[in-house]
Write an enzyme that holds these catalytic residues in place. Structure first.
Site, PDB file in Angstrom:
ATOM      1  N   HIS A 255      -5.437  -3.423   5.848  1.00  0.00           N
ATOM      2  CA  HIS A 255      -4.902  -3.718   4.364  1.00  0.00           C
ATOM      3  C   HIS A 255      -6.114  -4.381   3.635  1.00  0.00           C
ATOM      4  O   HIS A 255      -5.974  -5.309   3.066  1.00  0.00           O
ATOM      5  CB  HIS A 255      -3.774  -4.884   4.739  1.00  0.00           C
TER       6      HIS A 255
ATOM      7  N   ASP B  57       0.804  -1.270  -0.032  1.00  0.00           N
ATOM      8  CA  ASP B  57       0.013  -0.061  -0.086  1.00  0.00           C
ATOM      9  C   ASP B  57       0.703   1.338   0.048  1.00  0.00           C
ATOM     10  O   ASP B  57       0.479   2.397  -0.740  1.00  0.00           O
ATOM     11  CB  ASP B  57      -1.023  -0.103   1.232  1.00  0.00           C
TER      12      ASP B  57
HETATM   13  P1  NAI Z   1      -0.371 -18.169  -5.034  1.00  0.00           P
HETATM   14  O1  NAI Z   1      -1.578 -19.227  -5.064  1.00  0.00           O
HETATM   15  O2  NAI Z   1       0.249 -17.975  -6.307  1.00  0.00           O
HETATM   16  O3  NAI Z   1       0.779 -19.031  -3.790  1.00  0.00           O
HETATM   17  C1  NAI Z   1       0.405 -19.249  -2.630  1.00  0.00           C
HETATM   18  C2  NAI Z   1       1.321 -20.344  -2.391  1.00  0.00           C
HETATM   19  O4  NAI Z   1       1.156 -20.937  -1.124  1.00  0.00           O
HETATM   20  C3  NAI Z   1       1.220 -21.790  -3.294  1.00  0.00           C
HETATM   21  O5  NAI Z   1       2.441 -22.048  -3.742  1.00  0.00           O
HETATM   22  C4  NAI Z   1       0.499 -22.666  -2.501  1.00  0.00           C
HETATM   23  O6  NAI Z   1       1.134 -24.172  -2.673  1.00  0.00           O
HETATM   24  C5  NAI Z   1       1.169 -22.257  -1.046  1.00  0.00           C
HETATM   25  N1  NAI Z   1       0.239 -22.941  -0.110  1.00  0.00           N
HETATM   26  C6  NAI Z   1      -0.953 -23.148   0.166  1.00  0.00           C
HETATM   27  N2  NAI Z   1      -1.136 -23.907   1.275  1.00  0.00           N
HETATM   28  C7  NAI Z   1       0.102 -24.000   2.069  1.00  0.00           C
HETATM   29  C8  NAI Z   1       0.497 -24.465   3.348  1.00  0.00           C
HETATM   30  N3  NAI Z   1      -0.617 -24.915   4.011  1.00  0.00           N
HETATM   31  N4  NAI Z   1       1.751 -24.305   3.749  1.00  0.00           N
HETATM   32  C9  NAI Z   1       2.450 -23.581   2.737  1.00  0.00           C
HETATM   33  N5  NAI Z   1       2.378 -23.056   1.535  1.00  0.00           N
HETATM   34  C10 NAI Z   1       0.801 -23.214   1.121  1.00  0.00           C
HETATM   35  O7  NAI Z   1      -0.764 -17.089  -4.127  1.00  0.00           O
HETATM   36  P2  NAI Z   1      -0.045 -15.388  -4.246  1.00  0.00           P
HETATM   37  O8  NAI Z   1      -0.653 -14.530  -5.255  1.00  0.00           O
HETATM   38  O9  NAI Z   1       1.319 -15.708  -3.960  1.00  0.00           O
HETATM   39  O10 NAI Z   1      -0.486 -14.955  -3.089  1.00  0.00           O
HETATM   40  C11 NAI Z   1      -0.550 -15.408  -1.548  1.00  0.00           C
HETATM   41  C12 NAI Z   1      -1.119 -14.719  -0.571  1.00  0.00           C
HETATM   42  O11 NAI Z   1      -0.735 -13.277  -0.516  1.00  0.00           O
HETATM   43  C13 NAI Z   1      -2.649 -14.558  -0.803  1.00  0.00           C
HETATM   44  O12 NAI Z   1      -3.453 -14.775   0.472  1.00  0.00           O
HETATM   45  C14 NAI Z   1      -2.937 -13.124  -1.453  1.00  0.00           C
HETATM   46  O13 NAI Z   1      -4.088 -12.605  -1.078  1.00  0.00           O
HETATM   47  C15 NAI Z   1      -1.844 -12.459  -0.355  1.00  0.00           C
HETATM   48  N6  NAI Z   1      -1.629 -11.238  -1.014  1.00  0.00           N
HETATM   49  C16 NAI Z   1      -1.177 -10.241  -0.038  1.00  0.00           C
HETATM   50  C17 NAI Z   1      -0.735  -8.956  -0.277  1.00  0.00           C
HETATM   51  C18 NAI Z   1      -0.388  -7.854   0.740  1.00  0.00           C
HETATM   52  O14 NAI Z   1      -0.100  -6.704   0.360  1.00  0.00           O
HETATM   53  N7  NAI Z   1      -0.356  -8.469   1.978  1.00  0.00           N
HETATM   54  C19 NAI Z   1      -0.601  -8.396  -1.747  1.00  0.00           C
HETATM   55  C20 NAI Z   1      -1.146  -9.631  -2.513  1.00  0.00           C
HETATM   56  C21 NAI Z   1      -1.410 -10.917  -2.472  1.00  0.00           C
END
Ligand code: NAI
Length: 315
Positions: free
Chosen positions: A196, A169
């Protein structure tokens, strides 16, 4: 002349060897996790990098490990390897979970990610209870309270070491303001407070440094899912945590943390980072009328999200 390391982290190496800290990324095979792993492998403060996910970490680890930077990379796949991934870590970054996809409600996202964050934090409480934890998994407004409840139950909770990552952000706000003013975004500092998600994200444009003025129309910030810019933001935030651990002074970032800045138990604002995590939570400073109204709206939504997280662990 030989340089003497001033590091005090648990992972300080012997004199003469590359100094650094041990960092784990949980969810390292994902859209955020992979570029984040790349950026952390490039960070000279990292000596050991553990990559954990439930899928694909062997390939990602092999790939990243070919970079000829100092950090030693190790991969861990599946829950039986979670404890090994976490043992001895100084900093744990959590981008594990699912991002919101078309057709998915916020509740769907909450239920999946809340369970994932709970399991991972149980592992942290057991294997590296003193680690600084950076929570990226959404909804951050609820996943940070979930992590806090898990740590309380385990008897390891230290609010100074639990930080929700809201840096994207700030990065976006700095870029947006830089574009509007025609200035280099690296020279801009916009405090973004509250939380957030949606109305809880409150950029304090009245406090922009260098000072400038905006109409309320210009103040509408953009939104959208991100992986690459998020990885950049997460790496920037983790680097600030590592510099704090090293003992650098004047390290200030916005983060969603346990807070007394408002009546809510969690709130994002500027925090000063140090050897033990958060050293000081800075006050909000003067808000204009537009921001005061935004703050009231943000607090109403935040209160619900916090309660939802707390109830999830205690139900
Ligand atoms: P993605 O689906 O590409 O990657 C998530 C990864 O987490 C996958 O490789 C999956 O296998 C893994 N995963 C699932 N369950 C798991 C477990 N129990 N233990 C370990 N790994 C596990 O998703 P992406 O795009 O990388 O987003 C990840 C998270 O970050 C989402 O919740 C998203 O909403 C959040 N996010 C947060 C932001 C922030 O500013 N804080 C900004 C953008 C996304």
């Amino acid at each position: 002349m030989q340089e003497v390391s001033l590091l005090t982290g648990s992972n300080c190496r012997a004199k003469g060897a590359a100094p650094g800290f041990k960092v784990a990324i949980l969810g390292a095979s994902g859209g955020i996790g992979q570029p984040l792993a790349l950026l952390m492998k490039m960070n000279p403060l990292v000596s050991v990098l553990h990559l954990y996910d439930v899928v694909n970490t062997p390939g990602v680890t092999a790939d990243i490990s070919h970079m000829n930077t100092g950090a030693v990379v190790r991969g861990f796949v599946g829950q039986p390897q979670l404890e090994d991934a976490l043992t001895g870590m100084d900093v744990v970054i959590i981008p594990a979970g699912v991002p919101r996809k078309p057709g998915m409600t916020r509740d769907d996202l909450f239920n999946i990610n809340a369970g994932i964050v709970r399991i991972l934090c149980e592992g942290i409480a057991k294997c590296c209870p003193k680690a600084i934890v950076n929570v990226i998994s959404n909804p951050v407004n609820s996943t940070v309270p979930i992590a806090a409840e898990v740590f309380k139950k385990a008897g390891t909770y230290d609010p100074k070491r639990l930080l929700g990552v809201t840096t994207l952000d700030v990065v976006r706000a700095n870029t947006f303001v830089g574009e509007v003013l025609g200035l280099d975004p690296r020279e801009i500092s916009v405090p973004v407070v509250g939380g957030h998600a949606g109305v809880t994200i409150l950029p304090l444009l009245s406090q922009v440094n260098p000072p400038c003025s905006f109409t309320s129309e210009e103040a509408k910030a953009g939104a959208g899912s991100a992986t690459l810019s998020m990885a950049y933001a997460a790496a920037k935030f983790a680097d600030a945590c590592l510099k704090g651990l090293r003992g650098d002074v004047g390290i200030v970032e916005c983060s969603y943390v346990a807070s007394q800045v408002t009546e809510l138990p969690f709130f994002a604002s500027k925090v000063r980072l140090g050897r033990y995590g958060i050293e000081e939570i800075l006050p909000l400073g003067p808000l204009n009328e537009f921001e005061r109204a935004g703050l009231e709206k943000a607090k109403r939504e935040l209160a619900e999200s916090i309660q939802k997280g707390v109830s999830f662990v205690n139900k």
